[in-house]
Write a protein that holds these residues in place. Structure first.
Motif, PDB file in Angstrom:
ATOM      1  N   ASN A 162       0.858  -1.141  -0.045  1.00  0.00           N
ATOM      2  CA  ASN A 162       0.036  -0.008   0.003  1.00  0.00           C
ATOM      3  C   ASN A 162       0.884   1.196   0.034  1.00  0.00           C
ATOM      4  N   MET A 163       0.369   2.344  -0.278  1.00  0.00           N
ATOM      5  CA  MET A 163       0.947   3.566  -0.525  1.00  0.00           C
ATOM      6  C   MET A 163       0.950   4.179   1.007  1.00  0.00           C
ATOM      7  N   PRO A 164       1.860   4.838   1.543  1.00  0.00           N
ATOM      8  CA  PRO A 164       2.043   5.206   2.855  1.00  0.00           C
ATOM      9  C   PRO A 164       0.778   6.286   3.133  1.00  0.00           C
ATOM     10  N   PRO A 165       0.123   5.997   4.360  1.00  0.00           N
ATOM     11  CA  PRO A 165      -0.828   7.088   4.470  1.00  0.00           C
ATOM     12  C   PRO A 165      -0.503   8.386   5.112  1.00  0.00           C
ATOM     13  N   ILE A 166       0.161   9.271   4.148  1.00  0.00           N
ATOM     14  CA  ILE A 166       0.427  10.713   4.337  1.00  0.00           C
ATOM     15  C   ILE A 166      -0.578  11.508   4.992  1.00  0.00           C
ATOM     16  N   LYS A 167      -1.719  11.331   4.690  1.00  0.00           N
ATOM     17  CA  LYS A 167      -2.853  12.264   5.096  1.00  0.00           C
ATOM     18  C   LYS A 167      -2.997  11.815   6.652  1.00  0.00           C
ATOM     19  N   GLU A 168      -2.344  10.818   7.118  1.00  0.00           N
ATOM     20  CA  GLU A 168      -2.610  10.576   8.590  1.00  0.00           C
ATOM     21  C   GLU A 168      -1.220  11.022   9.493  1.00  0.00           C
ATOM     22  N   PHE A 169      -0.276  11.328   8.975  1.00  0.00           N
ATOM     23  CA  PHE A 169       1.016  11.621   9.535  1.00  0.00           C
ATOM     24  C   PHE A 169       0.650  13.001  10.530  1.00  0.00           C
ATOM     25  N   PRO A 170       0.840  12.592  11.938  1.00  0.00           N
ATOM     26  CA  PRO A 170       0.622  13.844  12.805  1.00  0.00           C
ATOM     27  C   PRO A 170       1.489  14.904  12.836  1.00  0.00           C
ATOM     28  N   ILE A 186      -2.983   9.505  -5.736  1.00  0.00           N
ATOM     29  CA  ILE A 186      -2.590   9.367  -7.241  1.00  0.00           C
ATOM     30  C   ILE A 186      -1.942   8.322  -7.740  1.00  0.00           C
ATOM     31  N   LEU A 187      -0.689   8.579  -7.400  1.00  0.00           N
ATOM     32  CA  LEU A 187       0.405   7.719  -7.688  1.00  0.00           C
ATOM     33  C   LEU A 187       0.036   6.116  -7.439  1.00  0.00           C
ATOM     34  N   GLY A 188      -0.797   5.803  -6.410  1.00  0.00           N
ATOM     35  CA  GLY A 188      -1.079   4.656  -6.263  1.00  0.00           C
ATOM     36  C   GLY A 188      -2.089   4.074  -6.991  1.00  0.00           C
ATOM     37  N   LYS A 189      -3.042   5.143  -7.654  1.00  0.00           N
ATOM     38  CA  LYS A 189      -4.258   4.791  -8.553  1.00  0.00           C
ATOM     39  C   LYS A 189      -3.448   4.436 -10.004  1.00  0.00           C
ATOM     40  N   ASN A 204      -1.297  -3.780  -3.697  1.00  0.00           N
ATOM     41  CA  ASN A 204      -2.277  -3.756  -2.541  1.00  0.00           C
ATOM     42  C   ASN A 204      -2.678  -2.253  -2.592  1.00  0.00           C
ATOM     43  N   ASN A 205      -3.831  -2.045  -3.258  1.00  0.00           N
ATOM     44  CA  ASN A 205      -4.374  -0.730  -3.317  1.00  0.00           C
ATOM     45  C   ASN A 205      -5.273  -0.157  -2.293  1.00  0.00           C
ATOM     46  N   GLU A 206      -5.310  -1.062  -1.112  1.00  0.00           N
ATOM     47  CA  GLU A 206      -6.247  -0.606  -0.114  1.00  0.00           C
ATOM     48  C   GLU A 206      -5.734   0.705   0.530  1.00  0.00           C
ATOM     49  N   ILE A 207      -6.379   1.992   0.742  1.00  0.00           N
ATOM     50  CA  ILE A 207      -5.889   3.021   1.207  1.00  0.00           C
ATOM     51  C   ILE A 207      -5.820   2.722   2.906  1.00  0.00           C
ATOM     52  N   ILE A 208      -4.925   2.744   3.401  1.00  0.00           N
ATOM     53  CA  ILE A 208      -4.846   2.713   4.849  1.00  0.00           C
ATOM     54  C   ILE A 208      -5.175   4.000   5.582  1.00  0.00           C
ATOM     55  N   LYS A 243       1.334  -8.251   8.473  1.00  0.00           N
ATOM     56  CA  LYS A 243       0.453  -9.096   8.570  1.00  0.00           C
ATOM     57  C   LYS A 243      -0.751  -8.867   7.500  1.00  0.00           C
ATOM     58  N   ASP A 244      -1.102  -7.663   7.365  1.00  0.00           N
ATOM     59  CA  ASP A 244      -2.089  -7.602   6.206  1.00  0.00           C
ATOM     60  C   ASP A 244      -1.667  -7.668   5.000  1.00  0.00           C
ATOM     61  N   MET A 245      -0.262  -7.189   4.813  1.00  0.00           N
ATOM     62  CA  MET A 245       0.348  -7.432   3.362  1.00  0.00           C
ATOM     63  C   MET A 245       0.783  -9.084   3.120  1.00  0.00           C
ATOM     64  N   ALA A 246       0.903  -9.815   4.311  1.00  0.00           N
ATOM     65  CA  ALA A 246       1.205 -11.127   4.087  1.00  0.00           C
ATOM     66  C   ALA A 246      -0.276 -11.677   3.493  1.00  0.00           C
ATOM     67  N   GLN A 247      -1.233 -11.481   4.192  1.00  0.00           N
ATOM     68  CA  GLN A 247      -2.446 -11.946   3.817  1.00  0.00           C
ATOM     69  C   GLN A 247      -3.036 -11.678   2.400  1.00  0.00           C
ATOM     70  N   PHE A 248      -2.406 -10.416   2.085  1.00  0.00           N
ATOM     71  CA  PHE A 248      -2.738  -9.999   0.659  1.00  0.00           C
ATOM     72  C   PHE A 248      -1.884 -11.189  -0.375  1.00  0.00           C
ATOM     73  N   ILE A 249      -0.741 -11.358   0.080  1.00  0.00           N
ATOM     74  CA  ILE A 249       0.096 -12.196  -0.894  1.00  0.00           C
ATOM     75  C   ILE A 249      -0.561 -13.653  -0.556  1.00  0.00           C
ATOM     76  N   ILE A 250      -0.733 -14.192   0.591  1.00  0.00           N
ATOM     77  CA  ILE A 250      -1.315 -15.651   0.670  1.00  0.00           C
ATOM     78  C   ILE A 250      -2.529 -15.719  -0.031  1.00  0.00           C
TER      79      ILE A 250
END
Length: 255
Positions: A162-170, A186-189, A204-208, A243-250
């Motif tokens: 997934n792309m890093p969730p930059i909108k969430e960075f405190p 946009i880069l992710g899309k 893995n295009n799920e936005i975190i 773990k989430d990325m591992a499940q995506f691969i599995i």
């Protein structure tokens, strides 16, 4: 050129001085954390099969925010795959903080010592967004990276995280979250559209979103629990993400 990117660029131009000074202030205030140590490891099971996993990318793959890689993204990913498949896992990290897709291709890929691998995991996008690289520049470099890796590992499946969730960075201001956060999405899309046309390449295009993680894993506390320095993941985040990325691969591999 993407209309959304063009619109964002038009908006960003008058904000450039603000972005510059806010960026300098953030760099001063955010502690410079080291990359994780011990970039290779082995998980032994009773299985006769050993999967070789290579992780390539920028600071998150380099484990900035944790002490050892086994406590970071690759450690969590390898452990999950081993638990679900019962296979032994031999893993190794090739990553550098601050690297873009172009830098990874030119400076890291030539240093890969392995001649075979079962899975390649790539984590990129943050630094390309920070440098305000256009979607066209990004995809040009991604295509070259994929081509280079496929020459070296023709049968190995490639997985982009997934792309890093930059909108969430405190640690980031609202202006930076808006400009860089929208650009990284946009880069992710663009990456997602590209991999649909490529064989044995996945993204893995799920936005975190941290709110989703809090609900999914019943976590309490504010967003600070997810970050080591306001920008890079904490150990908790690496564990969840790995773990989430591992499940995506599995879900996509026949181990």
């Amino acid at each position: 050129m993407s209309f959304k990117y063009y619109l964002g660029a038009v908006i960003a131009v008058p904000l450039s001085p603000i972005l510059y000074f806010q960026g300098k202030k953030i760099r001063r205030n955010v502690p410079k954390l080291p990359e994780a140590k011990k970039p290779q490891g082995y998980i032994k099971t009773k299985s006769e099969k050993t999967l070789k996993i290579l992780a390539i990318g920028e600071s998150t793959i380099a484990g900035v925010g944790v002490d050892f890689h086994e406590n970071g993204f690759i450690g969590a990913l390898a452990k999950k795959i081993s638990e679900e498949t019962n296979h032994s896992i031999l893993w190794r990290v090739y990553a550098k903080s601050g690297y873009t897709a172009k830098m990874v291709r030119k400076r890291i890929v030539p240093k890969i010592e392995e001649t075979n691998a079962d899975i390649i995991v790539i984590g990129l996008g943050g630094n390309d967004a920070f440098k305000l690289n256009t979607p066209e520049t990004w995809m040009f470099q991604i295509n070259l990276l994929i081509r280079t890796l496929k020459r070296k590992f023709p049968k190995t499946p490639i997985y982009f995280t997934n792309m890093p969730p930059i909108k969430e960075f405190p640690a980031f201001t609202n202006v930076i979250k808006f400009v860089i956060g929208n650009l990284v999405e946009i880069l992710g899309k663009r990456l997602y559209r590209r991999v649909q046309k490529k064989s044995n390449v996945h993204y893995n295009n799920e936005i975190i979103t941290l709110e989703t993680w809090q609900k999914k894993y019943n976590l309490e506390g504010d967003v600070d629990i997810f970050f080591s320095d306001g920008v890079h993941p904490s150990k908790l985040t690496y564990q969840i993400w790995g773990k989430d990325m591992a499940q995506f691969i599995i879900d996509r591999e026949k181990f």
